[in-house]
Design a protein around this motif. Structure first.
Motif, PDB file in Angstrom:
ATOM      1  N   ALA A  71     -24.330   5.950  -4.246  1.00 28.30           N
ATOM      2  CA  ALA A  71     -25.165   7.118  -3.986  1.00 28.30           C
ATOM      3  C   ALA A  71     -25.659   7.085  -2.543  1.00 28.30           C
ATOM      4  O   ALA A  71     -25.985   6.024  -2.004  1.00 28.30           O
ATOM      5  CB  ALA A  71     -26.348   7.138  -4.952  1.00 28.30           C
ATOM      6  N   ASP A  72     -25.710   8.232  -1.919  1.00 32.89           N
ATOM      7  CA  ASP A  72     -26.201   8.336  -0.550  1.00 32.89           C
ATOM      8  C   ASP A  72     -27.732   8.398  -0.595  1.00 32.89           C
ATOM      9  O   ASP A  72     -28.360   9.431  -0.411  1.00 32.89           O
ATOM     10  CB  ASP A  72     -25.633   9.582   0.126  1.00 32.89           C
TER      11      ASP A  72
ATOM     12  N   ARG B 298     -15.291  12.649  -2.005  1.00 34.42           N
ATOM     13  CA  ARG B 298     -15.289  12.905  -3.444  1.00 34.42           C
ATOM     14  C   ARG B 298     -14.432  11.861  -4.126  1.00 34.42           C
ATOM     15  O   ARG B 298     -13.436  11.389  -3.573  1.00 34.42           O
ATOM     16  CB  ARG B 298     -14.743  14.313  -3.739  1.00 34.42           C
ATOM     17  N   ALA B 299     -14.836  11.508  -5.343  1.00 31.97           N
ATOM     18  CA  ALA B 299     -14.097  10.517  -6.114  1.00 31.97           C
ATOM     19  C   ALA B 299     -12.704  11.032  -6.438  1.00 31.97           C
ATOM     20  O   ALA B 299     -12.510  12.202  -6.787  1.00 31.97           O
ATOM     21  CB  ALA B 299     -14.847  10.188  -7.400  1.00 31.97           C
TER      22      ALA B 299
ATOM     23  N   THR C 115     -19.812  14.544 -14.791  1.00 32.43           N
ATOM     24  CA  THR C 115     -20.369  15.554 -13.888  1.00 32.43           C
ATOM     25  C   THR C 115     -20.285  15.139 -12.423  1.00 32.43           C
ATOM     26  O   THR C 115     -20.399  15.983 -11.527  1.00 32.43           O
ATOM     27  CB  THR C 115     -21.841  15.828 -14.234  1.00 32.43           C
ATOM     28  N   GLY C 116     -20.098  13.856 -12.162  1.00 29.46           N
ATOM     29  CA  GLY C 116     -20.083  13.382 -10.786  1.00 29.46           C
ATOM     30  C   GLY C 116     -21.455  13.354 -10.157  1.00 29.46           C
ATOM     31  O   GLY C 116     -21.572  13.308  -8.922  1.00 29.46           O
TER      32      GLY C 116
ATOM     33  N   PRO D 189     -25.458  13.132  -2.900  1.00 27.18           N
ATOM     34  CA  PRO D 189     -24.073  12.952  -2.442  1.00 27.18           C
ATOM     35  C   PRO D 189     -23.568  11.541  -2.737  1.00 27.18           C
ATOM     36  O   PRO D 189     -24.349  10.590  -2.861  1.00 27.18           O
ATOM     37  CB  PRO D 189     -24.164  13.207  -0.937  1.00 27.18           C
ATOM     38  N   THR D 190     -22.260  11.407  -2.835  1.00 24.99           N
ATOM     39  CA  THR D 190     -21.632  10.126  -3.133  1.00 24.99           C
ATOM     40  C   THR D 190     -20.851   9.634  -1.925  1.00 24.99           C
ATOM     41  O   THR D 190     -20.137  10.405  -1.279  1.00 24.99           O
ATOM     42  CB  THR D 190     -20.674  10.263  -4.333  1.00 24.99           C
ATOM     43  N   LEU D 191     -21.016   8.341  -1.631  1.00 22.15           N
ATOM     44  CA  LEU D 191     -20.231   7.689  -0.588  1.00 22.15           C
ATOM     45  C   LEU D 191     -19.063   6.964  -1.258  1.00 22.15           C
ATOM     46  O   LEU D 191     -19.225   6.348  -2.329  1.00 22.15           O
ATOM     47  CB  LEU D 191     -21.091   6.705   0.200  1.00 22.15           C
ATOM     48  N   ILE D 192     -17.892   7.020  -0.631  1.00 24.38           N
ATOM     49  CA  ILE D 192     -16.655   6.501  -1.223  1.00 24.38           C
ATOM     50  C   ILE D 192     -16.062   5.428  -0.310  1.00 24.38           C
ATOM     51  O   ILE D 192     -16.160   5.508   0.914  1.00 24.38           O
ATOM     52  CB  ILE D 192     -15.616   7.627  -1.404  1.00 24.38           C
ATOM     53  N   ALA D 193     -15.441   4.422  -0.937  1.00 17.67           N
ATOM     54  CA  ALA D 193     -14.656   3.433  -0.186  1.00 17.67           C
ATOM     55  C   ALA D 193     -13.491   2.977  -1.059  1.00 17.67           C
ATOM     56  O   ALA D 193     -13.580   2.989  -2.284  1.00 17.67           O
ATOM     57  CB  ALA D 193     -15.515   2.241   0.212  1.00 17.67           C
ATOM     58  N   THR D 194     -12.393   2.598  -0.408  1.00 15.26           N
ATOM     59  CA  THR D 194     -11.210   2.100  -1.124  1.00 15.26           C
ATOM     60  C   THR D 194     -10.738   0.821  -0.444  1.00 15.26           C
ATOM     61  O   THR D 194     -11.270   0.417   0.589  1.00 15.26           O
ATOM     62  CB  THR D 194     -10.081   3.149  -1.103  1.00 15.26           C
TER      63      THR D 194
END
Length: 556
Positions: A235-236, A224-225, A195-196, A209-214
């Protein structure tokens, strides 16, 4: 008559009175020829004069002519440690145990050897997990990286505690057992990959909301993933909740090639400015990568590598380019005390040449190096103590340790069915061994950093500390005792104990640093005090090296 000190004639404890009985009737003893007794006690038919001398040498005059004197000395009793078991940190969590940040200090008023220790971990509905070992000597600090804790974590990994608190029972022969409750992380968030969405322990999914890093964009940002590549998901939410629940996903496609971490431009400020990141965002992302969970071993290695790059960037911001250049040039294999001994002994031809076999294979040289470290450690557990008690017999024992190390390699070859060398024999001059140990003692203190840590009295305090026996609270005390604040005004400190502790925890135990409110802003104080940041970093390096080099636990 007073409280005598063991092993010493005519020496008494200063905290206790001295009783004197005169053999002649009517004779009153005097202290130092002139001091009358404070009072006189009568025990049966005997009268006793009571004196309370200060520390130092004294004499009692027992005759009217003054020709009969009793010489004695009053000695201040040394402070003795109580016999107890204490945990570091004092209120540990299950995460501290899992990450290796939980240590146990065993204190005793006298030195003990060969003391058995047992760890027992219990949780509701879970099988009991135990691990045993033997403390070579007490007092001792049993670090989270020691074998007894590693065995406990290995069993815990097979049967993880998924909910509720656990109890850790620490038993040491002859000591009162210490029992502590290990609490799980508070309000831990979990991520639903389908579900994200994130959910808390109450099981309710929330629109967090989700925080992303690569790897090529390692600083956390909204997004978004993606279904490709290595990604960090956070998680934010509040740092304590969000960072402790961080995840690294590889979507079932782990990359075997190293992921090049591209650290973006930074600015030596607390907050980010335009397209340049400040230390708060950089440090938060570094901790997120460091604490993130990853199911795949290869991807977890990539995660650790990225975290290391970000931590190095933080170190550069706080300690400067010159410091990081020195740090990146360190050969950690020779900076533990016994690794340094092997290195210096090799340079002085103490462990090669003459009567010793030639080892040409790189893998065999590395294996021999490990055998040498272990054998020399068994022979001289404490390099400084060996130097203070040096004699020719010690040099002879070190020769035997080298012979045993070569025998270990020879037996390894025999077990594999490989052709090997004959049993070795060797002897080296005692003064050369002593010189090697003296060089090693200096090398293990990281002397290359001395010009970068000011003032000199701070360096002298830090370099002489025995890091193998210091807890994190002790490290804060050490740094505070020699602190020179950048804000040199009375009544205010820019880098107080809380700032020093935050900086220490960031480098040593990030799982603890995120528990503090506004820890990133607290960390940013060090931007204005490079000397203190360097002092804390030096202490972290020494403490880590000591942790890797301490053989305080032998397997049962």
């Amino acid at each position: 008559m007073g409280l005598p000190l063991p092993g010493a004639a005519s020496k008494f404890a200063a905290a206790f009175p001295v009783f004197v009985s005169a053999s002649s009737v009517g004779i009153s003893p005097k202290l130092d020829g002139s001091i009358d007794p404070g009072r006189v006690m009568r025990v049966g038919d005997q009268s006793w004069s009571v004196f309370k001398p200060a520390c130092g040498e004294h004499w009692i005059e027992c005759s009217e002519a003054g020709d009969s004197k009793i010489l004695f000395e009053m000695v201040e009793l040394p402070e003795a440690e109580s016999a107890e078991i204490a945990l570091d940190p004092p209120r540990p969590t299950l995460a501290d145990l899992e990450s290796g940040n939980l240590s146990v200090r065993v204190s005793a008023p006298v030195a003990l050897e060969g003391v058995r220790v047992r760890l027992r971990l219990t949780a509701g509905g879970m099988p009991t997990i135990t691990s045993e070992g033997v403390l070579e000597r007490v007092p001792a600090l049993v670090r989270g990286t020691s074998k007894i804790f590693q065995e406990l974590r290995a069993q815990l990994f097979k049967t993880p505690i998924t909910s509720g608190a656990a109890k850790l029972r620490v038993s040491v022969d002859g000591f009162r057992t210490e029992v502590v409750e290990l609490l799980p992380p508070i309000n831990r968030l979990t991520y639903d990959r389908d579900t994200g969405l994130w959910s808390a322990e109450d099981g309710l999914s929330r629109e967090i909301p989700t925080l992303i890093a690569t790897a090529d964009a390692p600083i956390l940002k909204s997004g978004r993933a993606d279904s490709r590549g290595l990604q960090l998901l956070v998680a934010d939410a509040r740092d304590h909740e969000a960072l402790s629940a961080a995840l690294v996903l590889d979507h079932g496609q782990p990359a075997f090639a190293p992921q090049n971490c591209i650290v973006p431009p930074v600015v030596r400020e607390a907050v980010s400015l335009s397209d340049r990141f400040g230390i708060v965002d950089l440090a938060r992302s570094a901790v997120a990568w460091r604490l993130a969970q990853c199911r795949n071993a290869i991807s977890d290695w990539q995660r650790s590598s990225i975290a290391g790059e970000l931590e190095a960037a933080v170190t550069r911001m706080l300690c400067g380019d010159a410091w990081l250049e020195l740090e990146e040039g360190l050969d950690l294999t020779i900076l533990s005390s016994h690794g340094a001994v092997v290195h210096c002994a090799w340079r002085k031809w103490l462990t090669r040449g003459n009567d010793l076999p030639v080892i040409s294979s790189r893998s065999d040289r590395a294996r021999l190096n490990g055998y040498l470290i272990q054998r020399l450690r068994d022979e001289i557990p404490d390099v400084s103590l060996a130097l203070s008690e040096w004699d020719d017999d010690t040099a002879g024992n070190l020769d035997l340790a080298v012979i045993d190390a070569y025998d270990d390699l020879r037996r390894y070859h025999e077990d594999l069915g490989h052709e090997t060398f004959e049993e070795p024999d060797m002897s080296r001059p005692a003064h050369v061994w002593k010189a090697a140990l003296q060089e090693a003692a200096v090398l293990a203190t990281l002397p290359m950093f001395r010009p970068l840590i000011l003032p000199a009295r701070r360096w002298n305090a830090l370099v002489n500390a025995w890091y193998g026996e210091l807890t994190q609270d002790d490290l804060v005390d050490l740094l505070d005792s020699c602190h020179v604040d950048s804000f040199r005004r009375p009544g205010f400190r820019w880098m107080g104990r809380s700032e020093i502790r935050t900086l220490l925890q960031f480098w040593l135990c990030p799982a603890q640093v995120i528990a503090g409110e506004n820890w990133g802003e607290t960390l940013a104080h060090a931007l204005s005090d490079t000397q203190t940041a360097r002092a804390v970093r030096y202490v972290c390096l020494r403490w880590r090296l000591a942790a890797r080099d301490l053989p305080e636990i032998a397997t049962a």
